[in-house]
Design an enzyme around this catalytic site. Structure first.
Site, short mmCIF file in Angstrom:
data_model
loop_
_atom_site.label_atom_id
_atom_site.label_comp_id
_atom_site.label_asym_id
_atom_site.label_seq_id
_atom_site.Cartn_x
_atom_site.Cartn_y
_atom_site.Cartn_z
N ARG A 1 5.13 -19.28 -4.38
CA ARG A 1 4.62 -17.99 -4.21
C ARG A 1 3.74 -18.26 -2.79
NH1 ARG A 1 2.93 -18.45 -10.13
NH2 ARG A 1 3.82 -16.58 -11.06
N HIS B 1 -11.08 -18.67 -15.63
CA HIS B 1 -11.08 -20.09 -15.17
C HIS B 1 -11.59 -21.12 -15.92
CE1 HIS B 1 -10.04 -18.72 -10.56
NE2 HIS B 1 -9.03 -18.96 -11.28
N ASN C 1 6.74 -9.92 -15.10
CA ASN C 1 5.46 -9.04 -15.18
C ASN C 1 5.36 -7.84 -14.49
OD1 ASN C 1 5.06 -11.59 -16.22
ND2 ASN C 1 3.85 -12.26 -14.44
N ASP C 2 5.93 -7.60 -13.57
CA ASP C 2 5.98 -6.41 -12.68
C ASP C 2 6.89 -5.44 -13.30
OD1 ASP C 2 3.98 -6.16 -10.58
OD2 ASP C 2 5.01 -7.43 -9.09
N ARG D 1 -1.00 -3.33 -14.93
CA ARG D 1 -1.28 -4.61 -15.60
C ARG D 1 -2.68 -4.93 -15.52
NH1 ARG D 1 0.66 -9.46 -12.85
NH2 ARG D 1 1.76 -8.74 -10.85
N GLU E 1 12.06 -6.36 -9.70
CA GLU E 1 10.72 -5.82 -10.26
C GLU E 1 10.63 -4.35 -10.65
OE1 GLU E 1 7.66 -8.72 -8.32
OE2 GLU E 1 9.25 -8.04 -6.89
N ARG F 1 9.81 -17.32 -2.08
CA ARG F 1 9.64 -15.89 -2.04
C ARG F 1 8.75 -15.61 -0.70
NH1 ARG F 1 6.43 -12.88 -6.69
NH2 ARG F 1 4.43 -13.88 -5.62
#
Length: 543
Positions: A263, A156, A425-426, A436, A402, A299
């Site tokens: 998301r 962050h 990513n997945d 990951r 995925e 999603r």
């Protein structure tokens, strides 16, 4: 005051409440300086300060005879230890957030100032670490750059520094012992170069790089209203990943062509109860209104593994990445799925035709592993459409690809839906059996690996043969060079962090579709290699 001083529990509560107020004020500062997305980081810290479980644990320590400072430290350290046990870079970064809030509360209890000590003039800050609240509190005009011994580019603190336009080099071991205070320095946040007492030639080189970067940013901003397309005019939809309503400002600023991934689970992070249908619908309406005429893909909540939610009770799993997550959890908690589908339908009421004042709504199911799971989800959608008395004809439906089973069986999935969206990513994690979130193996495999690219090519071909378009919504979509390869593989929609859209748009306009196909053939050839591909792509595009 005296009452607080005599009551340790009252002192604890007063410090937690003051920490929350301070962090919300820092969030307001970040909102004014940079934008709402960065303000959310400090807001998330304020949520930590008011977390009832942390407060209860600290109160138990006070009741057991510990001082408020000792009790707070022990309570926070318990949660920090839990995250350390989970492992992985993401959870490691979150321990820095907890540490930041813990230290603020302890300082308040001990009567120490929480203000950042500011220099007399602009400096490059060299420190063991940089906490998010320190970054937020530092006036950008006084911070020329940051060098830290620890941290990661996705922490962050790093995100806030980049948002403020401050070059940052993290993970530079030994920096504090190597650099003496007051020495001249030069750093390149892009390459990670740190120069102590740089020569005039070094300075001239870096000034030239800075000037070229500034010129490129101006040219990228000029592309805002230009549609995503290849050099020969083949349309490629460039949309934004939306993690909260506040992300909309950035997406609108860069000219995103809709939202390829909303998301929805992140919209309700930190809540103790599930949001009601109408509350969700109101948020979804705001997102639709931000993208008139463009597709907005909601999603359904991808809960589980690294993304738990307090209002969903789940037992402990030995391997949550392979457990009850995504659509599997929805089918186990069907009321949660029905509530979300009803919210999307209500938000879409009157907008399903993609009118001038609103976006075109779509629903996407996460982590679909088999057609049978998708059939159950589609059955639930049909039931909700009937119960809501809605017209579901204008609602596009898609699935995330995925897991390898979905990629290999994409034809049957595509025959049931309008689109397939590859979550790289997945997909990388499951193809290479490398969690990951586990730092020891997180570097195993990447989206540019020929194995992954061949799977994506297969998904796109199966989708096209069965009337479904294919998109990519993982990090690979925001990589300009890799975006060219994906388009050559048959991908026609790329959804990414909004800030990546201008560079990807610029890359596409430099190459024809046939040239993208040539790159795709090179990337998926039998003797293709990831490192070689990366070097080749880097040489094709502006630095």
């Amino acid at each position: 005051d005296a009452a607080v001083a005599d009551d340790p529990l009252a002192a604890l509560d007063a410090a937690l409440e003051q920490a929350e107020r301070d962090l919300l004020e820092l969030g307001a500062v970040m909102a004014e300086r940079v934008g709402p997305e960065e303000a959310e980081i400090m807001a998330s810290h304020a949520v930590i300060a008011r977390d009832p479980e942390l407060r209860a644990l600290a109160a138990e320590g006070v009741a057991a005879g510990r001082s408020p400072s000792e009790a707070v430290t022990a309570a926070f350290d318990t949660f920090i230890a839990l995250l350390a046990d989970v492992g992985g870079e993401v959870f490691g970064e979150r321990t820095a957030d907890l540490t930041d809030v813990r230290d603020r509360v302890v300082d308040l209890l001990e009567g120490r100032s929480t203000a950042v000590v500011l220099p007399d003039g602009p400096v490059v800050l060299v420190a063991p670490e940089l906490l998010p609240s320190h970054t937020a509190a530092f006036p950008p005009e006084l911070l020329l750059g940051v060098v830290t011994e620890t941290g990661s580019p996705t922490s962050h603190a790093s995100i806030l520094a980049r948002a403020m336009g401050i070059p940052a080099v993290v993970g530079c071991g030994g920096a504090t012992t190597t650099v003496a205070g007051g020495e001249p320095m030069a750093i390149d946040g892009g390459t990670g170069e740190v120069l102590v007492a740089p020569s005039e030639a070094d300075l001239e080189r870096l000034r030239g790089a800075a000037a070229r970067l500034a010129e490129r940013e101006v040219s990228l901003r000029a592309l805002r209203d230009r549609a995503g397309a290849t050099a020969d005019g083949v349309r490629i939809e460039l949309s934004a990943n939306i993690g909260s309503p506040d992300d909309l400002a950035v997406a609108i600023e860069v000219g995103a062509e809709g939202a390829g991934l909303v998301r929805t689970e992140l919209l309700f992070e930190g809540r103790r109860t599930a949001p009601a249908v109408d509350e969700q619908a109101e948020l979804y309406r705001r997102i639709l209104a931000a993208f008139p005429g463009h597709r907005v893909v909601f999603r359904t909540m991808d809960i589980g593994a690294d993304k738990p939610l307090p209002f969903v009770r789940r037992g402990r799993e030995e391997n949550p990445s392979l457990g009850l997550r995504g659509l599997r959890l929805h089918l186990a908690e069907r009321e949660l799925l029905r509530t979300q589908l009803a919210a999307v339908l209500r938000a879409a009421d009157g907008a399903s035709g993609g009118g001038a004042g609103s976006g075109r709504p779509a629903v996407m199911f996460p982590m679909v592993a088999a057609p049978s799971e998708l059939d159950e989800a589609l059955g639930e959608l049909g039931g909700v459409v009937a119960a809501e008395g809605a017209d579901g004809a204008g609602l596009e439906v898609g699935v995330m690809v995925e897991v390898p089973s979905a990629a290999l069986d994409a034809a049957r999935l595509a025959s049931r839906v309008s689109f397939l969206s590859v979550g790289t990513n997945d997909l990388v994690q499951y193809v290479f059996a490398a969690d990951r979130l586990n730092h020891a193996v997180s570097a195993t495999g990447e989206a540019a690996d020929p194995v992954v690219l061949r799977l994506i090519a297969s998904v796109a071909a199966q989708g096209e043969a069965n009337g479904a378009w294919t998109g990519v919504c993982g990090e690979a979509a925001g990589d300009p060079g890799l975006a060219l390869v994906l388009v050559g593989l048959g991908v026609r929609e790329l959804s990414m962090s909004a800030r990546s859209i201008p560079a990807v748009k610029d890359a596409l306009r430099r190459f024809t579709l046939d040239e993208c196909r040539d790159l795709a053939a090179l990337a998926t050839a039998p003797d293709a290699g990831t490192a070689e591909l990366r070097r080749h792509l880097d040489g094709l595009l502006p630095a």
